[in-house]
Design a protein around this motif. Structure first.
Motif, PDB file in Angstrom:
ATOM      1  N   ILE A  61       0.818  -1.213   0.000  1.00  0.00           N
ATOM      2  CA  ILE A  61       0.000   0.000   0.000  1.00  0.00           C
ATOM      3  C   ILE A  61       0.854   1.265   0.000  1.00  0.00           C
ATOM      4  CG2 ILE A  61      -2.024   1.064   1.043  1.00  0.00           C
ATOM      5  CD1 ILE A  61      -2.162  -1.256   2.975  1.00  0.00           C
ATOM      6  N   ALA A  62       1.963   1.222   0.724  1.00  0.00           N
ATOM      7  CA  ALA A  62       2.782   2.420   0.899  1.00  0.00           C
ATOM      8  C   ALA A  62       4.218   2.008   1.226  1.00  0.00           C
ATOM      9  CB  ALA A  62       2.216   3.264   2.047  1.00  0.00           C
ATOM     10  N   PRO A  63       5.154   2.891   0.942  1.00  0.00           N
ATOM     11  CA  PRO A  63       6.530   2.591   1.348  1.00  0.00           C
ATOM     12  C   PRO A  63       6.625   2.622   2.877  1.00  0.00           C
ATOM     13  CG  PRO A  63       6.381   4.805   0.433  1.00  0.00           C
ATOM     14  CD  PRO A  63       5.036   4.177   0.274  1.00  0.00           C
ATOM     15  N   VAL A  64       7.500   1.797   3.411  1.00  0.00           N
ATOM     16  CA  VAL A  64       7.678   1.762   4.861  1.00  0.00           C
ATOM     17  C   VAL A  64       9.121   1.428   5.189  1.00  0.00           C
ATOM     18  CG1 VAL A  64       6.988  -0.661   5.083  1.00  0.00           C
ATOM     19  CG2 VAL A  64       6.763   0.863   7.035  1.00  0.00           C
ATOM     20  N   ALA A  65       9.636   2.115   6.188  1.00  0.00           N
ATOM     21  CA  ALA A  65      10.947   1.793   6.739  1.00  0.00           C
ATOM     22  C   ALA A  65      10.698   1.157   8.098  1.00  0.00           C
ATOM     23  CB  ALA A  65      11.799   3.047   6.882  1.00  0.00           C
ATOM     24  N   SER A  66      11.146  -0.065   8.249  1.00  0.00           N
ATOM     25  CA  SER A  66      11.042  -0.737   9.549  1.00  0.00           C
ATOM     26  C   SER A  66      12.361  -0.534  10.269  1.00  0.00           C
ATOM     27  CB  SER A  66      10.775  -2.229   9.370  1.00  0.00           C
ATOM     28  OG  SER A  66       9.532  -2.428   8.749  1.00  0.00           O
ATOM     29  N   VAL A  67      12.258  -0.058  11.501  1.00  0.00           N
ATOM     30  CA  VAL A  67      13.457   0.276  12.260  1.00  0.00           C
ATOM     31  C   VAL A  67      13.341  -0.336  13.656  1.00  0.00           C
ATOM     32  CG1 VAL A  67      14.890   2.165  13.129  1.00  0.00           C
ATOM     33  CG2 VAL A  67      13.595   2.470  11.003  1.00  0.00           C
ATOM     34  N   MET A  68      14.417  -0.972  14.079  1.00  0.00           N
ATOM     35  CA  MET A  68      14.508  -1.462  15.457  1.00  0.00           C
ATOM     36  C   MET A  68      15.456  -0.515  16.196  1.00  0.00           C
ATOM     37  SD  MET A  68      12.565  -4.050  15.116  1.00  0.00           S
ATOM     38  CE  MET A  68      12.720  -5.146  16.476  1.00  0.00           C
ATOM     39  N   VAL A  69      15.093  -0.189  17.419  1.00  0.00           N
ATOM     40  CA  VAL A  69      15.895   0.751  18.208  1.00  0.00           C
ATOM     41  C   VAL A  69      16.137   0.144  19.574  1.00  0.00           C
ATOM     42  CG1 VAL A  69      15.966   3.065  19.232  1.00  0.00           C
ATOM     43  CG2 VAL A  69      14.844   2.718  17.023  1.00  0.00           C
ATOM     44  N   GLU A  70      17.393   0.184  20.009  1.00  0.00           N
ATOM     45  CA  GLU A  70      17.650  -0.140  21.406  1.00  0.00           C
ATOM     46  C   GLU A  70      17.919   1.173  22.104  1.00  0.00           C
ATOM     47  OE1 GLU A  70      22.166  -1.486  22.129  1.00  0.00           O
ATOM     48  OE2 GLU A  70      21.039  -2.910  20.901  1.00  0.00           O
ATOM     49  N   LEU A  71      17.365   1.321  23.295  1.00  0.00           N
ATOM     50  CA  LEU A  71      17.340   2.623  23.939  1.00  0.00           C
ATOM     51  C   LEU A  71      17.606   2.472  25.431  1.00  0.00           C
ATOM     52  CD1 LEU A  71      14.776   5.272  23.048  1.00  0.00           C
ATOM     53  CD2 LEU A  71      15.032   4.703  25.451  1.00  0.00           C
ATOM     54  N   THR A  72      18.361   3.411  25.966  1.00  0.00           N
ATOM     55  CA  THR A  72      18.673   3.422  27.391  1.00  0.00           C
ATOM     56  C   THR A  72      18.303   4.773  27.980  1.00  0.00           C
ATOM     57  OG1 THR A  72      20.516   1.919  26.990  1.00  0.00           O
ATOM     58  CG2 THR A  72      20.520   3.083  29.085  1.00  0.00           C
ATOM     59  N   LEU A  73      17.675   4.744  29.135  1.00  0.00           N
ATOM     60  CA  LEU A  73      17.352   5.976  29.848  1.00  0.00           C
ATOM     61  C   LEU A  73      18.511   6.352  30.768  1.00  0.00           C
ATOM     62  CD1 LEU A  73      13.620   5.367  30.885  1.00  0.00           C
ATOM     63  CD2 LEU A  73      14.505   6.480  28.830  1.00  0.00           C
ATOM     64  N   ALA A  74      18.648   7.648  31.016  1.00  0.00           N
ATOM     65  CA  ALA A  74      19.722   8.144  31.873  1.00  0.00           C
ATOM     66  C   ALA A  74      19.478   7.773  33.336  1.00  0.00           C
ATOM     67  CB  ALA A  74      19.857   9.655  31.728  1.00  0.00           C
ATOM     68  N   ASN A  75      18.227   7.854  33.765  1.00  0.00           N
ATOM     69  CA  ASN A  75      17.877   7.555  35.152  1.00  0.00           C
ATOM     70  C   ASN A  75      16.950   6.356  35.194  1.00  0.00           C
ATOM     71  OD1 ASN A  75      19.249   9.839  36.394  1.00  0.00           O
ATOM     72  ND2 ASN A  75      17.713  11.076  35.325  1.00  0.00           N
ATOM     73  N   HIS A  76      16.997   5.649  36.304  1.00  0.00           N
ATOM     74  CA  HIS A  76      16.245   4.400  36.397  1.00  0.00           C
ATOM     75  C   HIS A  76      15.286   4.377  37.579  1.00  0.00           C
ATOM     76  CE1 HIS A  76      19.588   3.270  33.730  1.00  0.00           C
ATOM     77  NE2 HIS A  76      18.609   2.634  33.117  1.00  0.00           N
ATOM     78  N   ARG A  77      14.669   5.497  37.834  1.00  0.00           N
ATOM     79  CA  ARG A  77      13.608   5.533  38.836  1.00  0.00           C
ATOM     80  C   ARG A  77      12.320   5.033  38.185  1.00  0.00           C
ATOM     81  NH1 ARG A  77      15.847  11.100  39.371  1.00  0.00           N
ATOM     82  NH2 ARG A  77      14.263  11.409  37.784  1.00  0.00           N
ATOM     83  N   GLN A  78      11.438   4.498  38.987  1.00  0.00           N
ATOM     84  CA  GLN A  78      10.166   4.005  38.468  1.00  0.00           C
ATOM     85  C   GLN A  78       9.428   5.102  37.714  1.00  0.00           C
ATOM     86  OE1 GLN A  78       9.275   0.882  38.377  1.00  0.00           O
ATOM     87  NE2 GLN A  78       7.372   1.338  37.324  1.00  0.00           N
ATOM     88  N   SER A  79       9.468   6.323  38.228  1.00  0.00           N
ATOM     89  CA  SER A  79       8.776   7.444  37.571  1.00  0.00           C
ATOM     90  C   SER A  79       9.368   7.735  36.194  1.00  0.00           C
ATOM     91  CB  SER A  79       8.808   8.695  38.450  1.00  0.00           C
ATOM     92  OG  SER A  79      10.145   9.084  38.709  1.00  0.00           O
ATOM     93  N   ASP A  80      10.670   7.530  36.008  1.00  0.00           N
ATOM     94  CA  ASP A  80      11.305   7.738  34.700  1.00  0.00           C
ATOM     95  C   ASP A  80      10.762   6.730  33.688  1.00  0.00           C
ATOM     96  OD1 ASP A  80      13.066   9.826  35.597  1.00  0.00           O
ATOM     97  OD2 ASP A  80      14.327   8.270  36.515  1.00  0.00           O
ATOM     98  N   PHE A  81      10.683   5.464  34.109  1.00  0.00           N
ATOM     99  CA  PHE A  81      10.152   4.421  33.221  1.00  0.00           C
ATOM    100  C   PHE A  81       8.687   4.685  32.901  1.00  0.00           C
ATOM    101  CE2 PHE A  81      13.580   1.874  35.376  1.00  0.00           C
ATOM    102  CZ  PHE A  81      14.404   1.781  34.273  1.00  0.00           C
ATOM    103  N   GLU A  82       7.907   5.017  33.905  1.00  0.00           N
ATOM    104  CA  GLU A  82       6.477   5.255  33.694  1.00  0.00           C
ATOM    105  C   GLU A  82       6.233   6.412  32.740  1.00  0.00           C
ATOM    106  OE1 GLU A  82       4.991   5.736  37.664  1.00  0.00           O
ATOM    107  OE2 GLU A  82       5.012   3.572  38.056  1.00  0.00           O
ATOM    108  N   ARG A  83       6.969   7.489  32.902  1.00  0.00           N
ATOM    109  CA  ARG A  83       6.809   8.659  32.017  1.00  0.00           C
ATOM    110  C   ARG A  83       7.165   8.282  30.583  1.00  0.00           C
ATOM    111  NH1 ARG A  83      10.353  13.396  30.929  1.00  0.00           N
ATOM    112  NH2 ARG A  83       8.974  14.958  30.052  1.00  0.00           N
ATOM    113  N   PHE A  84       8.297   7.625  30.396  1.00  0.00           N
ATOM    114  CA  PHE A  84       8.725   7.202  29.071  1.00  0.00           C
ATOM    115  C   PHE A  84       7.661   6.308  28.429  1.00  0.00           C
ATOM    116  CE2 PHE A  84      10.787   4.098  26.311  1.00  0.00           C
ATOM    117  CZ  PHE A  84      11.407   4.932  25.398  1.00  0.00           C
ATOM    118  N   GLU A  85       7.195   5.308  29.152  1.00  0.00           N
ATOM    119  CA  GLU A  85       6.224   4.359  28.613  1.00  0.00           C
ATOM    120  C   GLU A  85       4.889   5.024  28.282  1.00  0.00           C
ATOM    121  OE1 GLU A  85       6.129   1.063  31.372  1.00  0.00           O
ATOM    122  OE2 GLU A  85       8.292   0.710  31.093  1.00  0.00           O
TER     123      GLU A  85
END
Length: 159
Positions: A61-85
């Protein structure tokens, strides 16, 4: 919920064809239609069957670029993960996100019209100041296998 061989046949059949008729499903399960339908409803109510979906050949139907990304957050507080998610859940181009253990925090699967659109998406994430420390981009050049049918019987140790 304990699953028996009939439940496993039902799950296998609906994974392979979500539009299977009641009659055909009953035949594959080895039941008459009404008890088969009741079992399927029981699997749905138990949250084992969570939905029915169509697989779309997007490249037709359309052109698509499939991209996989591995990503790390600077801080590892629960609130950091929750905000990101919370933010990630709102972005339609991010079609998969997995929190993982080890040296990185997340794997993302992104579907974008092209690499430039992908980069704009990443730039937007960085501008939102979500605490992204680093990310690595992997462009999918060929899909070798992309299964949606899970090997349920072997995963639960049933023949």
């Amino acid at each position: 919920m304990k699953l028996d061989a009939i439940d496993l046949r039902i799950l296998d059949a609906i994974q392979r064809d979500g539009r299977i008729t009641k009659l055909a499903l009953a035949e594959k399960a080895g039941l008459s239609p009404t008890p088969c339908w009741m079992r399927l409803r029981k699997l749905e109510k138990a949250g084992i069957v969570t939905g029915y979906h169509a697989r779309i050949a997007l490249r037709r139907i359309a052109p698509v670029a499939s991209v996989m990304v591995e990503l790390t957050l600077a801080n590892h507080r629960q609130s950091d993960f929750e905000r990101f998610e919370r933010v990630i859940a709102t972005i339609p181009e991010i079609v998969g996100c997995w929190s993982v253990g080890g040296g990185i925090d997340y794997f993302l699967k992104i579907a974008a019209p092209d690499i430039d659109a992908y980069q704009r998406l990443i730039d937007d994430l960085l501008d939102r100041e979500l605490g992204i420390e680093r990310y690595f981009t992997y462009i999918v050049t060929k899909t070798v296998k992309d299964e949606t049918v899970l090997p349920i019987a072997s995963l639960i140790g049933s023949p």
